[in-house]
Write a protein that holds these residues in place. Structure first.
Motif, PDB file in Angstrom:
ATOM      1  N   ASN A 238       0.848  -1.196   0.000  1.00  0.00           N
ATOM      2  CA  ASN A 238       0.000   0.000   0.000  1.00  0.00           C
ATOM      3  C   ASN A 238       0.880   1.243   0.000  1.00  0.00           C
ATOM      4  OD1 ASN A 238      -2.634  -1.245   0.173  1.00  0.00           O
ATOM      5  ND2 ASN A 238      -2.048  -1.871   2.243  1.00  0.00           N
ATOM      6  N   GLU A 239       0.727   2.082  -1.000  1.00  0.00           N
ATOM      7  CA  GLU A 239       1.526   3.297  -1.164  1.00  0.00           C
ATOM      8  C   GLU A 239       0.672   4.515  -0.828  1.00  0.00           C
ATOM      9  OE1 GLU A 239       5.330   4.808  -3.125  1.00  0.00           O
ATOM     10  OE2 GLU A 239       4.653   2.818  -2.580  1.00  0.00           O
ATOM     11  N   LEU A 240       1.151   5.293   0.138  1.00  0.00           N
ATOM     12  CA  LEU A 240       0.408   6.461   0.601  1.00  0.00           C
ATOM     13  C   LEU A 240       0.442   7.598  -0.416  1.00  0.00           C
ATOM     14  CD1 LEU A 240      -0.956   8.194   2.883  1.00  0.00           C
ATOM     15  CD2 LEU A 240       1.376   8.817   3.579  1.00  0.00           C
ATOM     16  N   PHE A 241      -0.705   8.251  -0.606  1.00  0.00           N
ATOM     17  CA  PHE A 241      -0.776   9.474  -1.408  1.00  0.00           C
ATOM     18  C   PHE A 241      -1.668  10.483  -0.713  1.00  0.00           C
ATOM     19  CE2 PHE A 241       0.667   6.561  -4.687  1.00  0.00           C
ATOM     20  CZ  PHE A 241       1.656   7.328  -5.285  1.00  0.00           C
ATOM     21  N   ILE A 242      -1.245  11.730  -0.740  1.00  0.00           N
ATOM     22  CA  ILE A 242      -2.035  12.839  -0.211  1.00  0.00           C
ATOM     23  C   ILE A 242      -2.252  13.805  -1.374  1.00  0.00           C
ATOM     24  CG2 ILE A 242      -2.236  14.607   1.547  1.00  0.00           C
ATOM     25  CD1 ILE A 242      -0.132  13.080   3.162  1.00  0.00           C
ATOM     26  N   LEU A 243      -3.472  13.902  -1.834  1.00  0.00           N
ATOM     27  CA  LEU A 243      -3.786  14.612  -3.067  1.00  0.00           C
ATOM     28  C   LEU A 243      -4.720  15.789  -2.794  1.00  0.00           C
ATOM     29  CD1 LEU A 243      -4.609  11.469  -5.253  1.00  0.00           C
ATOM     30  CD2 LEU A 243      -2.373  12.562  -4.926  1.00  0.00           C
ATOM     31  N   PRO A 244      -4.618  16.848  -3.585  1.00  0.00           N
ATOM     32  CA  PRO A 244      -5.632  17.895  -3.512  1.00  0.00           C
ATOM     33  C   PRO A 244      -6.954  17.351  -4.046  1.00  0.00           C
ATOM     34  CG  PRO A 244      -4.172  18.279  -5.373  1.00  0.00           C
ATOM     35  CD  PRO A 244      -3.596  17.118  -4.613  1.00  0.00           C
ATOM     36  N   LEU A 245      -8.044  17.707  -3.410  1.00  0.00           N
ATOM     37  CA  LEU A 245      -9.341  17.196  -3.860  1.00  0.00           C
ATOM     38  C   LEU A 245      -9.651  17.636  -5.279  1.00  0.00           C
ATOM     39  CD1 LEU A 245     -11.107  17.701  -0.481  1.00  0.00           C
ATOM     40  CD2 LEU A 245     -11.280  15.581  -1.784  1.00  0.00           C
ATOM     41  N   ASP A 246      -9.307  18.862  -5.633  1.00  0.00           N
ATOM     42  CA  ASP A 246      -9.484  19.354  -6.991  1.00  0.00           C
ATOM     43  C   ASP A 246      -8.132  19.288  -7.689  1.00  0.00           C
ATOM     44  OD1 ASP A 246      -9.893  20.749  -9.367  1.00  0.00           O
ATOM     45  OD2 ASP A 246     -11.191  22.259  -8.448  1.00  0.00           O
ATOM     46  N   PRO A 247      -7.990  18.458  -8.730  1.00  0.00           N
ATOM     47  CA  PRO A 247      -6.682  18.302  -9.378  1.00  0.00           C
ATOM     48  C   PRO A 247      -6.317  19.426 -10.335  1.00  0.00           C
ATOM     49  CG  PRO A 247      -8.304  16.949 -10.500  1.00  0.00           C
ATOM     50  CD  PRO A 247      -9.015  17.567  -9.323  1.00  0.00           C
ATOM     51  N   GLU A 314      -6.572  11.841   1.510  1.00  0.00           N
ATOM     52  CA  GLU A 314      -5.553  10.846   1.811  1.00  0.00           C
ATOM     53  C   GLU A 314      -6.057   9.464   1.385  1.00  0.00           C
ATOM     54  OE1 GLU A 314      -4.310  11.050   5.871  1.00  0.00           O
ATOM     55  OE2 GLU A 314      -4.402  13.246   5.893  1.00  0.00           O
ATOM     56  N   THR A 315      -5.185   8.748   0.700  1.00  0.00           N
ATOM     57  CA  THR A 315      -5.581   7.438   0.206  1.00  0.00           C
ATOM     58  C   THR A 315      -4.348   6.569   0.031  1.00  0.00           C
ATOM     59  OG1 THR A 315      -6.897   6.283  -1.477  1.00  0.00           O
ATOM     60  CG2 THR A 315      -5.473   8.083  -2.236  1.00  0.00           C
ATOM     61  N   PHE A 316      -4.552   5.338  -0.396  1.00  0.00           N
ATOM     62  CA  PHE A 316      -3.453   4.419  -0.684  1.00  0.00           C
ATOM     63  C   PHE A 316      -3.646   3.812  -2.066  1.00  0.00           C
ATOM     64  CE2 PHE A 316      -3.297   4.535   3.916  1.00  0.00           C
ATOM     65  CZ  PHE A 316      -1.935   4.534   4.183  1.00  0.00           C
ATOM     66  N   MET A 317      -2.549   3.698  -2.780  1.00  0.00           N
ATOM     67  CA  MET A 317      -2.527   2.906  -4.002  1.00  0.00           C
ATOM     68  C   MET A 317      -2.158   1.482  -3.584  1.00  0.00           C
ATOM     69  SD  MET A 317      -2.833   3.498  -7.427  1.00  0.00           S
ATOM     70  CE  MET A 317      -2.133   5.109  -7.826  1.00  0.00           C
ATOM     71  N   ARG A 318      -3.029   0.530  -3.900  1.00  0.00           N
ATOM     72  CA  ARG A 318      -2.827  -0.852  -3.467  1.00  0.00           C
ATOM     73  C   ARG A 318      -2.299  -1.694  -4.624  1.00  0.00           C
ATOM     74  NH1 ARG A 318      -5.520  -5.909  -2.825  1.00  0.00           N
ATOM     75  NH2 ARG A 318      -5.278  -6.784  -0.718  1.00  0.00           N
ATOM     76  N   PHE A 319      -1.149  -2.314  -4.417  1.00  0.00           N
ATOM     77  CA  PHE A 319      -0.530  -3.194  -5.405  1.00  0.00           C
ATOM     78  C   PHE A 319      -0.606  -4.622  -4.874  1.00  0.00           C
ATOM     79  CE2 PHE A 319       1.321   0.957  -5.880  1.00  0.00           C
ATOM     80  CZ  PHE A 319       1.465   1.140  -7.239  1.00  0.00           C
ATOM     81  N   GLU A 320      -1.132  -5.561  -5.675  1.00  0.00           N
ATOM     82  CA  GLU A 320      -1.237  -6.951  -5.259  1.00  0.00           C
ATOM     83  C   GLU A 320      -0.719  -7.858  -6.361  1.00  0.00           C
ATOM     84  OE1 GLU A 320      -4.493 -10.331  -3.778  1.00  0.00           O
ATOM     85  OE2 GLU A 320      -5.158  -8.287  -4.254  1.00  0.00           O
TER      86      GLU A 320
END
Length: 685
Positions: A238-247, A314-320
Motif C-alpha cells: 500500500n503506497e500512501l498518497f495525499i492529493l488535492p481534492l481538486d486536481p 488521503e488514500t493508498f494505491m494498493r498493489f497486489e
C-alpha cells in the motif's frame, strides 16, 4: 516553404530528489454530504502524515541499485518512493510517420508477473472564490455534466500519483520504480450515486467518489526489485498518497509549494503540466538542484498549501501480486517489441500534437540566448511541444557514466550557464511553417521518465540515473511541453493566414551516437570509440561508441505531425481542451479591443456592460511585436469576474512596456512608456 532542421543538444546533470515521503497511515478522507443544509467538517491530518508538514528532506543515494540485483526483503509497513533517471536514445531519418516494423510477441519472452493496482479516490471541483450571486449557476453547471466529465476529472486526479511512482527510488534506498500501467489500460468506476456537494477542511466542493484499477504486466525479477513485498503471489503493498481534492489549477492556487523541480532546469513546467511534477512531500527547506525548489522558495509546505487553498484527500494505491493468468496477460499486454536482443527507438508521433504557443520575455543573461534557443532578447513567441522516444527493444540502451573531462570522446560538454553537461548530437526538430523559425538546444538530463509498454520484456525498474545513463526497455524519454528550452522560436515566422497549417517533426540519432544494436567492446569490456568528424563548441573532436546496429534500426526514428498555429495570440486564446470554466483557466479568451497606451504607474479604470458573467484579463504588451501578450492567470496584471451587475468596473495599474527602446536622438522621447491589452472570456463556455 522549406523544411528546417533544427538541432537539439541534450545535456545532463545529476538529478536527485530531496523531498521525503511520510509513513503510511490509515486512510482518512473526511467529508460530509450536503442536502438542504451544509454541515462543516473539520478534517485534521492523520498522525502518519502530520510530520510531513515539518519534515526535513533527506538526500537519497544518487546511485540506485542495479536492476540485476534484488534488494533485501523488507516488512510491508511503509509507503515508499523511488526514482531513477534514464537517458534517451534517438534515431534518424526524417520521415512523415514512423515506419511500421514487424514486432515480436512479448509472451515468447517467458512467463511474466501480473500486479493488480487499485486506488479509491474522491475528486472534485472547488467552489471557493466564486461570487455568491454566481454560485447557484456554477453548481447547476457542474452537476449537469455527464459521466465523461467526471471520468476525465478522476483520471487527472490519478495522474497526480505518477511523479512519485516513476521516480520512487530516489527517496527510498532499496526500493525501485513502481510505475502505473499505461493510461489506455486505466479503468475508472464512478460512484453510482453521482456527484455531491460537500465541505472539507472549510472548503466547499462538488465531489465524486471513484475507484481506479488497472493491471501491470512485467517480469518477475523487476517486480521484486520494485517492491519486495510483491515478490510472492498474494503479496500486497500500500503506497500512501495525499492529493488535492481538486486536481486542476494547482499552480494558480498553491503556487510552487507542491512542485518538485529536482533535476530539471528552473521553470520547466507551466499551469498545464504541474500535475506531472506534483509531490506532496515538498517543503520550503528543500531547495537547490537536488531539492523541490530551484529559484523561488514558497513559504508553505505542499500540505499546508493544499489544506489552505484546496483541501486534501488521503488514500493508498494498493498493489497486489496476482497468480499468472494467460487471458489476463493477453488483455493488458501493450507495446511493440522489435528486437529481443537489442534496444530500438521509436519517436512517439502523437506526442508532437501536445503543443502550446506562449509569449516569454528574455533578459540579456538568459541561458536560452547562450544555448541559441531564441534569436534575440525581449518578448519572443514560442511553439512549445512534447518530444518522446520509446525504447521498443527488449534490452536497455546503456550509455554509461557521465565523464566531466574525457578527451577520448568529448560526448559531454559542460555548460556553466545551466550548470550541467550537454549530451551531443541527440537529434533535430523539423519545422515547416515558413521562414524565420529557430530551434532550441537541449540542456538537461536524458532519462527514462515513464513506462509506455506493459509486457514481459519491459521491467518496472532500471539502474540508471543522470550520472549512469541508459534507457530501459519499454520506457520512454519524455521531453514534455513546458520544459525549459523545449520549443521553437516562431517570433519571426511570417504566417499567411489567421490559422496556419504547419508541420512539426522530431528526428533522432542521425549521427549514430546511441547504439541501437550491440556495442563493440574491447577485451576488457570497455566500449570502442570511433571518430565522427564532429567537434564541440570549443573545437574539441567528438567520438562515438562503435555499434553493430540491428537491421532497420533507424526506420522508426523520426515522425511529423500537422499543427494549426494562429498568426497571433497564445494558448490562452485557443479553445479549451477540457470543460474548463471560471477565472483561473488559461484557455478560451479572445482579444478585447486594441492595445492601449498609458503612463506607467497610473490607475486604469475599465467599465463594461456585459450580458452575463465574463472574465476580463489585462496583460502586458510588446512594442517590438506590436501585440498584446495573451497572458496566463499567473502573469496577468488584472484578472476579474465581470458582468455580475449592470455595469462592472475594474481598476489596475498601468505596467511598463518592457521591450520599449528609446530613440537616443529624440530628446523628447520618454524613458518609459506603458500599455496593456484586454482579453475576455465567458465564465462558462
Amino acid at each position: 516553404m522549406k523544411w528546417r532542421l533544427l538541432p537539439l543538444l541534450f545535456g545532463s546533470f545529476l538529478i536527485l530528489f530531496a523531498c521525503t515521503q511520510g509513513d503510511g497511515g490509515e486512510q482518512s478522507p473526511t467529508e460530509t454530504s450536503l442536502s438542504s443544509s451544509t454541515e462543516t467538517v473539520d478534517e485534521e491530518p492523520t498522525e502518519a502524515v502530520a510530520a510531513l508538514n515539518t519534515a526535513t528532506p533527506t538526500l537519497p543515494d544518487s546511485t540506485p541499485t542495479s536492476s540485476k540485483e534484488v534488494p533485501p526483503a523488507v516488512v510491508e509497513t511503509e509507503a515508499n518512493d523511488q526514482p531513477t533517471g534514464v537517458p534517451p536514445t534517438v534515431t534518424a531519418v526524417p520521415t512523415s510517420t514512423p515506419t511500421s516494423i514487424p514486432t515480436i510477441d512479448p509472451s515468447e519472452f517467458g512467463e511474466g508477473a501480473l500486479i493488480q493496482v487499485v486506488m479509491d479516490g474522491t475528486a472534485g471541483v472547488l467552489l471557493d472564490g466564486i461570487p455568491a450571486n454566481l454560485q447557484e449557476d456554477v453548481i447547476e453547471h457542474i452537476l449537469s455534466q455527464d459521466e465523461a466529465y467526471w471520468d476525465a476529472l478522476a483520471r487527472r486526479h490519478v495522474n497526480l500519483t505518477k511523479y512519485r511512482l516513476n521516480f520512487r527510488n530516489f527517496k527510498l534506498p532499496g526500493k525501485g520504480q513502481l510505475p502505473l500501467p499505461p493510461e489506455s489500460l486505466w479503468q475508472i468506476e464512478l460512484d453510482e450515486n453521482g456527484p455531491r456537494q460537500v465541505i472539507i477542511q472549510d472548503h466547499s466542493l462538488i465531489v465524486i467518489d471513484y475507484t481506479f484499477s488497472s493491471t501491470l504486466l512485467t517480469d518477475p525479477i523487476s517486480t521484486t526489485q520494485a517492491e519486495p513485498a510483491l515478490s510472492e503471489i498474494g503479496g500486497v503493498w500500500n503506497e500512501l498518497f495525499i492529493l488535492p481534492l481538486d486536481p486542476d489549477f494547482l499552480l494558480q492556487r498553491t503556487g510552487k509549494a507542491c512542485i518538485n523541480e529536482a533535476g530539471f532546469p528552473p521553470n520547466s513546467y507551466d499551469s498545464e503540466t504541474v500535475r506531472d511534477v506534483y509531490d506532496f512531500s515538498c517543503v520550503p527547506s528543500s531547495v537547490g538542484k537536488v531539492g523541490c525548489h530551484r529559484n523561488e522558495v514558497p513559504s508553505l509546505t505542499c500540505l499546508e498549501a493544499v489544506d489552505a487553498f484546496v483541501g486534501r484527500y488521503e488514500t493508498f494505491m494498493r498493489f497486489e501480486r496476482l497468480p499468472w493468468d494467460d487471458d489476463l496477460a493477453d488483455s493488458v499486454r501493450i507495446g511493440p517489441v522489435t528486437s529481443l536482443d537489442a534496444p530500438d527507438f521509436q519517436v512517439v508521433s502523437s506526442d508532437l500534437l501536445d503543443h502550446r504557443v506562449v509569449y516569454k520575455y528574455f533578459d540579456d543573461g538568459d541561458c536560452a540566448l547562450e544555448e541559441e534557443a531564441v534569436d534575440d532578447t525581449g518578448w519572443r513567441r514560442l511553439l512549445r511541444f512534447s518530444a518522446t522516444l520509446h525504447n521498443v527493444g527488449a534490452e536497455p540502451l546503456h550509455i554509461g557514466r557521465v565523464v566531466a573531462e574525457d578527451p577520448q570522446t568529448n560526448i559531454f560538454e559542460y555548460n556553466p550557464c545551466h550548470d550541467h553537461f550537454h549530451f551531443s548530437n541527440y537529434g533535430n526538430f523539423i519545422f515547416d511553417g515558413g521562414s524565420g523559425a529557430n530551434g532550441s538546444k537541449r540542456a538537461f538530463c536524458v532519462e527514462s521518465t515513464n513506462r509506455f509498454s506493459n509486457n514481459e520484456t519491459s521491467p518496472l525498474t532500471h539502474p540508471y540515473s543522470c550520472t549512469l545513463q541508459g534507457i530501459q526497455a519499454g520506457w520512454v524519454d519524455e521531453y514534455k511541453v513546458g520544459l525549459d528550452v523545449q520549443w521553437i522560436d516562431i517570433t519571426d515566422v511570417e504566417f499567411d493566414e489567421p490559422l496556419n497549417e504547419t508541420l512539426i517533426g522530431f528526428s533522432a540519432n542521425e549521427d549514430s551516437f546511441l547504439c541501437e544494436g550491440t556495442a563493440v567492446l574491447n577485451a576488457d569490456g570497455t566500449p570502442v570509440y570511433e571518430p565522427t568528424g564532429l567537434r564541440t563548441e570549443s573545437g574539441l573532436p567528438i567520438s562515438r561508441p562503435q555499434c553493430d546496429f540491428i537491421e532497420n534500426w533507424d526506420a522508426n526514428n523520426a515522425a511529423t505531425e500537422t499543427l494549426m498555429i494562429p498568426d497571433v495570440g497564445s494558448f490562452v486564446t485557443s479553445e479549451c481542451d477540457e470543460d474548463q470554466f471560471g477565472h483561473l483557466r488559461n484557455c478560451g479568451f479572445e482579444s478585447f479591443g486594441e492595445v492601449e497606451m498609458c503612463t506607467p504607474g497610473e490607475t486604469i479604470t475599465v467599465s463594461l456592460e456585459l450580458d452575463g458573467p465574463y472574465v476580463l484579463r489585462a496583460c502586458e504588451v510588446s512594442e517590438q511585436l506590436g501585440v498584446g501578450l495573451a497572458c496566463t492567470t499567473e502573469d496577468a496584471i488584472s484578472n476579474v469576474i465581470m458582468g455580475l451587475r449592470e455595469t462592472s468596473t475594474v481598476q489596475f495599474t498601468c505596467p511598463v512596456i518592457r521591450d520599449y527602446e528609446r530613440d537616443p536622438d529624440d530628446e523628447d522621447a520618454p524613458f518609459q512608456i506603458g500599455g496593456y491589452a484586454l482579453y475576455l472570456a465567458p465564465y462558462f463556455d
